[in-house]
Write a protein that holds these residues in place. Structure first.
Motif, PDB file in Angstrom:
ATOM      1  N   GLU A   1      -0.522 -30.146 123.413  1.00 23.79           N
ATOM      2  CA  GLU A   1      -1.615 -30.680 124.227  1.00 23.79           C
ATOM      3  C   GLU A   1      -1.142 -30.890 125.652  1.00 23.79           C
ATOM      4  O   GLU A   1       0.036 -31.181 125.893  1.00 23.79           O
ATOM      5  CB  GLU A   1      -2.098 -32.025 123.662  1.00 23.79           C
ATOM      6  CG  GLU A   1      -2.766 -31.943 122.312  1.00 23.79           C
ATOM      7  CD  GLU A   1      -3.233 -33.309 121.825  1.00 23.79           C
ATOM      8  OE1 GLU A   1      -3.006 -34.309 122.550  1.00 23.79           O
ATOM      9  OE2 GLU A   1      -3.824 -33.383 120.728  1.00 23.79           O
ATOM     10  N   ASP A   2      -2.074 -30.768 126.612  1.00 20.67           N
ATOM     11  CA  ASP A   2      -1.738 -31.134 127.981  1.00 20.67           C
ATOM     12  C   ASP A   2      -1.934 -32.640 128.126  1.00 20.67           C
ATOM     13  O   ASP A   2      -2.311 -33.337 127.173  1.00 20.67           O
ATOM     14  CB  ASP A   2      -2.561 -30.329 128.989  1.00 20.67           C
ATOM     15  CG  ASP A   2      -4.055 -30.628 128.935  1.00 20.67           C
ATOM     16  OD1 ASP A   2      -4.449 -31.629 128.302  1.00 20.67           O
ATOM     17  OD2 ASP A   2      -4.831 -29.859 129.527  1.00 20.67           O
ATOM     18  N   THR A   3      -1.686 -33.150 129.310  1.00 19.26           N
ATOM     19  CA  THR A   3      -1.739 -34.601 129.512  1.00 19.26           C
ATOM     20  C   THR A   3      -3.153 -35.156 129.448  1.00 19.26           C
ATOM     21  O   THR A   3      -3.335 -36.378 129.420  1.00 19.26           O
ATOM     22  CB  THR A   3      -1.101 -34.966 130.867  1.00 19.26           C
ATOM     23  OG1 THR A   3      -1.700 -34.168 131.906  1.00 19.26           O
ATOM     24  CG2 THR A   3       0.399 -34.699 130.848  1.00 19.26           C
ATOM     25  N   ASP A   4      -4.163 -34.293 129.422  1.00 16.33           N
ATOM     26  CA  ASP A   4      -5.550 -34.731 129.260  1.00 16.33           C
ATOM     27  C   ASP A   4      -6.010 -34.653 127.805  1.00 16.33           C
ATOM     28  O   ASP A   4      -7.182 -34.907 127.495  1.00 16.33           O
ATOM     29  CB  ASP A   4      -6.485 -33.872 130.131  1.00 16.33           C
ATOM     30  CG  ASP A   4      -6.237 -34.083 131.615  1.00 16.33           C
ATOM     31  OD1 ASP A   4      -5.991 -35.244 132.003  1.00 16.33           O
ATOM     32  OD2 ASP A   4      -6.264 -33.086 132.367  1.00 16.33           O
ATOM     33  N   GLY A   5      -5.096 -34.266 126.914  1.00 17.33           N
ATOM     34  CA  GLY A   5      -5.420 -34.220 125.499  1.00 17.33           C
ATOM     35  C   GLY A   5      -6.037 -32.919 125.025  1.00 17.33           C
ATOM     36  O   GLY A   5      -6.461 -32.816 123.869  1.00 17.33           O
ATOM     37  N   ARG A   6      -6.061 -31.904 125.878  1.00 17.50           N
ATOM     38  CA  ARG A   6      -6.614 -30.611 125.470  1.00 17.50           C
ATOM     39  C   ARG A   6      -5.564 -29.796 124.722  1.00 17.50           C
ATOM     40  O   ARG A   6      -4.412 -29.719 125.158  1.00 17.50           O
ATOM     41  CB  ARG A   6      -7.083 -29.822 126.687  1.00 17.50           C
ATOM     42  CG  ARG A   6      -8.232 -30.461 127.459  1.00 17.50           C
ATOM     43  CD  ARG A   6      -8.585 -29.622 128.674  1.00 17.50           C
ATOM     44  NE  ARG A   6      -7.442 -29.511 129.589  1.00 17.50           N
ATOM     45  CZ  ARG A   6      -7.431 -28.773 130.699  1.00 17.50           C
ATOM     46  NH1 ARG A   6      -8.509 -28.044 131.002  1.00 17.50           N
ATOM     47  NH2 ARG A   6      -6.380 -28.737 131.481  1.00 17.50           N
ATOM     48  N   VAL A   7      -5.938 -29.187 123.623  1.00 16.21           N
ATOM     49  CA  VAL A   7      -5.037 -28.315 122.870  1.00 16.21           C
ATOM     50  C   VAL A   7      -4.908 -26.993 123.618  1.00 16.21           C
ATOM     51  O   VAL A   7      -5.910 -26.311 123.864  1.00 16.21           O
ATOM     52  CB  VAL A   7      -5.562 -28.076 121.445  1.00 16.21           C
ATOM     53  CG1 VAL A   7      -4.666 -27.066 120.723  1.00 16.21           C
ATOM     54  CG2 VAL A   7      -5.621 -29.385 120.664  1.00 16.21           C
ATOM     55  N   ILE A   8      -3.680 -26.644 123.972  1.00 13.30           N
ATOM     56  CA  ILE A   8      -3.477 -25.419 124.757  1.00 13.30           C
ATOM     57  C   ILE A   8      -2.472 -24.468 124.114  1.00 13.30           C
ATOM     58  O   ILE A   8      -2.104 -23.449 124.708  1.00 13.30           O
ATOM     59  CB  ILE A   8      -3.026 -25.743 126.197  1.00 13.30           C
ATOM     60  CG1 ILE A   8      -1.706 -26.523 126.181  1.00 13.30           C
ATOM     61  CG2 ILE A   8      -4.112 -26.510 126.938  1.00 13.30           C
ATOM     62  CD1 ILE A   8      -1.134 -26.732 127.579  1.00 13.30           C
ATOM     63  N   GLY A   9      -2.012 -24.797 122.905  1.00 11.21           N
ATOM     64  CA  GLY A   9      -1.065 -23.901 122.247  1.00 11.21           C
ATOM     65  C   GLY A   9      -0.516 -24.521 120.976  1.00 11.21           C
ATOM     66  O   GLY A   9      -0.988 -25.564 120.512  1.00 11.21           O
ATOM     67  N   GLU A  10       0.495 -23.858 120.426  1.00  5.90           N
ATOM     68  CA  GLU A  10       1.147 -24.335 119.211  1.00  5.90           C
ATOM     69  C   GLU A  10       2.661 -24.359 119.432  1.00  5.90           C
ATOM     70  O   GLU A  10       3.218 -23.484 120.086  1.00  5.90           O
ATOM     71  CB  GLU A  10       0.831 -23.429 118.025  1.00  5.90           C
ATOM     72  CG  GLU A  10      -0.642 -23.403 117.645  1.00  5.90           C
ATOM     73  CD  GLU A  10      -0.912 -22.516 116.431  1.00  5.90           C
ATOM     74  OE1 GLU A  10       0.082 -21.990 115.861  1.00  5.90           O
ATOM     75  OE2 GLU A  10      -2.080 -22.349 116.077  1.00  5.90           O
ATOM     76  N   HIS A  11       3.297 -25.390 118.875  1.00  7.40           N
ATOM     77  CA  HIS A  11       4.759 -25.469 118.959  1.00  7.40           C
ATOM     78  C   HIS A  11       5.371 -25.123 117.607  1.00  7.40           C
ATOM     79  O   HIS A  11       4.693 -25.140 116.573  1.00  7.40           O
ATOM     80  CB  HIS A  11       5.202 -26.858 119.433  1.00  7.40           C
ATOM     81  CG  HIS A  11       4.916 -27.967 118.463  1.00  7.40           C
ATOM     82  ND1 HIS A  11       5.664 -28.182 117.324  1.00  7.40           N
ATOM     83  CD2 HIS A  11       3.962 -28.951 118.468  1.00  7.40           C
ATOM     84  CE1 HIS A  11       5.218 -29.230 116.671  1.00  7.40           C
ATOM     85  NE2 HIS A  11       4.163 -29.717 117.335  1.00  7.40           N
ATOM     86  N   GLU A  12       6.670 -24.812 117.611  1.00  4.58           N
ATOM     87  CA  GLU A  12       7.354 -24.381 116.404  1.00  4.58           C
ATOM     88  C   GLU A  12       7.996 -25.537 115.644  1.00  4.58           C
ATOM     89  O   GLU A  12       8.506 -25.361 114.537  1.00  4.58           O
ATOM     90  CB  GLU A  12       8.431 -23.349 116.760  1.00  4.58           C
ATOM     91  CG  GLU A  12       7.868 -22.089 117.399  1.00  4.58           C
ATOM     92  CD  GLU A  12       8.966 -21.101 117.741  1.00  4.58           C
ATOM     93  OE1 GLU A  12      10.043 -21.146 117.093  1.00  4.58           O
ATOM     94  OE2 GLU A  12       8.772 -20.282 118.653  1.00  4.58           O
TER      95      GLU A  12
END
Length: 375
Positions: free
Chosen positions: A227-238
């Motif tokens: 998530e970015d600092t605004d809480g939007r999901v922008i990807g996936e981590h491993e």
């Protein structure tokens, strides 16, 4: 012995030898200074690969060659069990908690200046010497101060800050007052086989291995959202364990049409939700802190400079300029460290180390930080 004569006692020094140029020159200097020198190589980790290749074997061969050149006896000791129990398990536990540990600090405390020191004393040694770039000052009252190495690019007091008076009174750092080029020049002058050997870097048990692959061998990965600092999901981590605060490379977000185009940095980890939080831009407020809390404090003198509060400078990672701080003791081994200016990428699990000019006072483990934007 004739009446009136004084028997001279030659001091015995065990040198912890890694197979590198620094410990090689340390042994050489002590031998030339008239000490009874013994070289000891520690094997802390079995790094034999699938082809049967082991760098520890090559390093021990280098130690053997150098010791034969200098004319001193040498031994090998195996501390794999102690290292696994006291350093490696801690390393895994910290990563499992989403933190970024510094195993070299613990290795110095638990292995080199505990296990190896005990082994040196068993060999009848008066001192244990290593190739660290640090210096010692012996005071008239019997206390010892830990001073920075003369080479500012190589100073290693950050990794030695947990040592107190007991091991330091038995320690010697023969090259601590020298510059690295001087050390190599001495090695070349005396034809030491390690004179041009490349310095070792990184964590010993990882070496040249891929960090993520290595960690995955011991800890199960738990992928999640970014998530970015605004809480939007922008990807996936491993897996949160693969990332550290302030990290830029390897996040895997890539370019986005709805962003400024600046690089993304790891700003935080939400362990409860298994979410990686990232901020865009190297100067994003979410990357900066005004203070930190630390625990597991240890002081070279055995106690802090003042029982309640004191000013000094501090490092929050190895290669960093000193920063002005105010330290407030909040317990026997806990404190709050308030920064003169906001600091970037304060990382739980890493060490905060305190200095008074050239003197290393001690330090502790970073537990938490106070973010600029949460003030």
């Amino acid at each position: 012995m004739e009446r009136g004569t004084t028997k001279m006692t030659v001091k015995r020094v065990v040198v912890g030898m890694s197979g590198g140029v620094d410990s090689s020159v340390s042994a050489l200097l002590l031998k030339r200074a008239g000490y009874d020198v013994i070289g000891v190589f520690m094997k802390n980790w079995d790094d034999t690969d699938e082809f049967g290749h082991c760098t520890a074997t090559e390093d021990f061969e280098d130690v053997a060659h150098v010791c034969e050149q200098i004319g001193i006896p040498y031994y090998g000791v195996n501390f794999e069990r102690e290292y696994e129990q006291r350093v490696f398990q801690y390393f895994l536990e910290e990563y499992e908690r989403g933190r970024t540990p510094n195993p070299d600090v613990l290795c110095n405390k638990e292995i080199k200046f505990k296990e190896l020191l005990d082994r040196a004393l068993d060999l009848g040694a008066d001192y244990l010497a290593t190739g660290h770039y640090a210096q010692l000052r012996h005071n008239g009252d019997g206390t010892v101060e830990l001073l920075r190495g003369a080479d500012p690019n190589k100073d290693q007091t950050y990794f030695l800050h947990t040592l107190d008076q007991v091991p330091l009174k038995r320690a010697m750092f023969p090259i601590g007052g020298m510059q690295k080029p001087e050390v190599r020049a001495i090695a070349k002058e005396f034809g030491l086989s390690t004179a041009t050997k490349k310095d070792s870097t990184g964590i010993c048990f990882i070496g040249e291995k891929n960090f993520r692959q290595f960690l995955k061998t011991y800890l199960p990965a738990q992928p999640g959202m970014i998530e970015d600092t605004d809480g939007r999901v922008i990807g996936e981590h491993e897996g949160l364990m693969y990332y550290t605060i302030g990290q830029r490379r390897g996040i895997g977000i890539g370019g986005r049409n709805d962003s400024s185009g600046e690089a993304w940095y790891v700003a935080d980890k939400d362990l409860a939700r298994n979410v990686l939080i990232v901020a865009q831009g190297a100067d994003h407020p979410r990357l900066f802190s005004t203070s930190l809390r630390a625990s597991g404090l240890s002081f070279v003198d055995g106690k802090p400079p003042h029982p309640d509060e004191f000013r000094c400078t501090a490092k929050f990672r190895y290669r960093q300029d000193d920063q002005g701080v105010q330290v407030r003791m909040t317990g026997l081994d806990q404190c709050e460290v308030v920064f003169d200016t906001p600091q970037r990428a304060i990382t739980p699990g890493q060490s905060v180390v305190f200095y008074d000019g050239e003197i290393c006072l001690g330090g502790g483990i970073i537990e938490s930080r106070q973010l600029v934007e949460s003030n």
